[in-house]
Enzyme design. Sequence first.
Site, mmCIF file in Angstrom:
data_model
loop_
_atom_site.group_PDB
_atom_site.id
_atom_site.type_symbol
_atom_site.label_atom_id
_atom_site.label_comp_id
_atom_site.label_asym_id
_atom_site.label_seq_id
_atom_site.Cartn_x
_atom_site.Cartn_y
_atom_site.Cartn_z
ATOM 1 N N CYS A 169 0.989 -1.316 -0.090
ATOM 2 C CA CYS A 169 0.025 0.134 0.082
ATOM 3 C C CYS A 169 0.811 1.251 0.156
ATOM 4 C CB CYS A 169 -1.031 -0.098 1.269
ATOM 5 S SG CYS A 169 -1.760 1.392 1.196
ATOM 6 N N CYS A 172 -0.462 4.358 2.133
ATOM 7 C CA CYS A 172 -0.436 4.213 3.587
ATOM 8 C C CYS A 172 0.994 4.234 4.126
ATOM 9 C CB CYS A 172 -0.528 2.756 4.062
ATOM 10 S SG CYS A 172 -2.085 1.847 3.072
ATOM 11 N N ASP A 173 2.119 3.717 3.251
ATOM 12 C CA ASP A 173 3.535 3.739 3.554
ATOM 13 C C ASP A 173 4.417 4.580 3.004
ATOM 14 O OD1 ASP A 173 2.329 2.149 5.453
ATOM 15 O OD2 ASP A 173 2.839 0.298 4.206
#
Length: 348
Positions: A169, A172-173
Site C-alpha cells: 500500500c 499508507c506507507d
Amino acid sequence: MATEKVIIIGSGPAGWAAAIYTARAELAPLVLEGAITETNRMAGTLPLGQLNLTTEVENYPGFPAGDMAPYLDNALPGPVRALMPPHSHHGISGPELMELMRQQAKNFGTRVVTDDVVEVDFSRRPFTLRTLGKHTYSAEAVIVATGARANYLGLESEDAYKNRGVSACAVCDGALPRFRNRPLVVVGGGDSAVEEATYLSKFASRVHLVHRRDTLRASKIMAERLHANRKIKPEWNHQLTEVLGDDTGVNGVKLTSTVDGSTRQVEAAGVFLAIGHTPNTAFLGGQLELTEKNYIRWTVPFRTNTSVEGVFAAGDVADDYYRQAITAAGSGCQSALDAERWLSHCGH
Ligand code: NAP
C-alpha cells in the site's frame, strides 16, 4: 442473545450501501466493520476497505474536482474530521468517501461494531456469527461484503522485510521518511501498479516499475500517465525474485529476466506490491460455494444470492471482474433489496 434481522459483514462501499438501504427499509442493520489490529493493517484488511487505502477517487460519480472541505466539515462529526488528512481540493479522496458513506449509514440508524467475524454457522437459521472479540451474533439474514486484499509474491525475503520496506500500500506507507528521495520498486502492470508508482514518484528519487511482460494491463489513461512520468523507469520482462536488505530494512531487489533468466540487482529502499487481490472469504470456512479463485459464487443470475438461502454477497468478495467502488456500492444496494424481499417473504 437477540436475533438481528440483518447483519452486514464488511465496511467498504458494498457494506455501507447495503447498510443505507436496509436501514431505510427499517431492518435496523448491524454492521460488523472489521477489527483494528496489526494483522489487519499488514494484510490491508482494516475497516473501510481498500478505498481507505487510496488517494483521489476520480471516477465515483457525483464527486467532480472541487473543494469538498466545507462539505466534509459539515457532514462528518468533529472528532472523525479532526483525524482525517488535509483535504486535497481535487475532488474526493478514498478515505473521505468512505467516512461519508459510513456516516450516511449511521445517520439512518445503522449500528456499527468494530470487530472481525472469524467464524460463521450458516447450517441453520437464524445464522450465527462469532467474532475476534469473542462476541456471538445471531441474524435472520446476512450480507457478506468483506472485499478483497492485496496479494504478495510469496517470497521468504518479502515476508522478512514486511514493515521494514515491503508494503502492498503505497498510499499508507509511501510518505514514510525511509522512502524519501530514495529509489523504490513497484511490482505489477495493472492500474494499481501505475497508480502506486505515480504516487510514489512524488517522494522517491526514482521508481522502478517491474512487470513480468512488456505490455501493461493498465488502462490507456493510466499507461499514458506512466509514460509521461520521467521519474518512473519500467523494467519490462522482469520478475522480482528476492528482496535484499540488512538490519535496517530493504536496500535492493534481485530481478530475474522472464526472457532469458538472467539476473541483476537494483538498489531500492522499498518494494511495493501491486499484483492483484485475494477475496476475504477464509472466515466462511467453506460454508458458501466459492469460485475457483475463492470469490463467493452468486448463484442466481442478476441477484446477490449465494448458495445458502438468506445469505447474500456484495462487492469485491464476489466480483473479480469489475472491482470498482461504484459497482461494489451498486451490488451492496442490490444485496439490501434482495435481503429485504427475502425477509419479507419469510414473514420478518
Ligand atoms: P490487475 O489488473 O489484476 O493487475 C495485476 C498485475 O499484477 C498484472 O499486471 C499482473 O501481470 C501482475 N501480477 C499478478 N500476479 C503476479 C505475480 N505473481 N508476479 C508478478 N506480477 C504479477 O490488478 P490491479 O492493478 O490491482 O487492478 C484491479 C482492478 O482495479 C482493475 O479493474 C483496475 O482497473 C481497478 N483499478 C483502477 C484504478 C483506477 O482507475 N484509478 C486504480 C487501481 C485499480 P499480468 O498483466 O502479466 O497478468
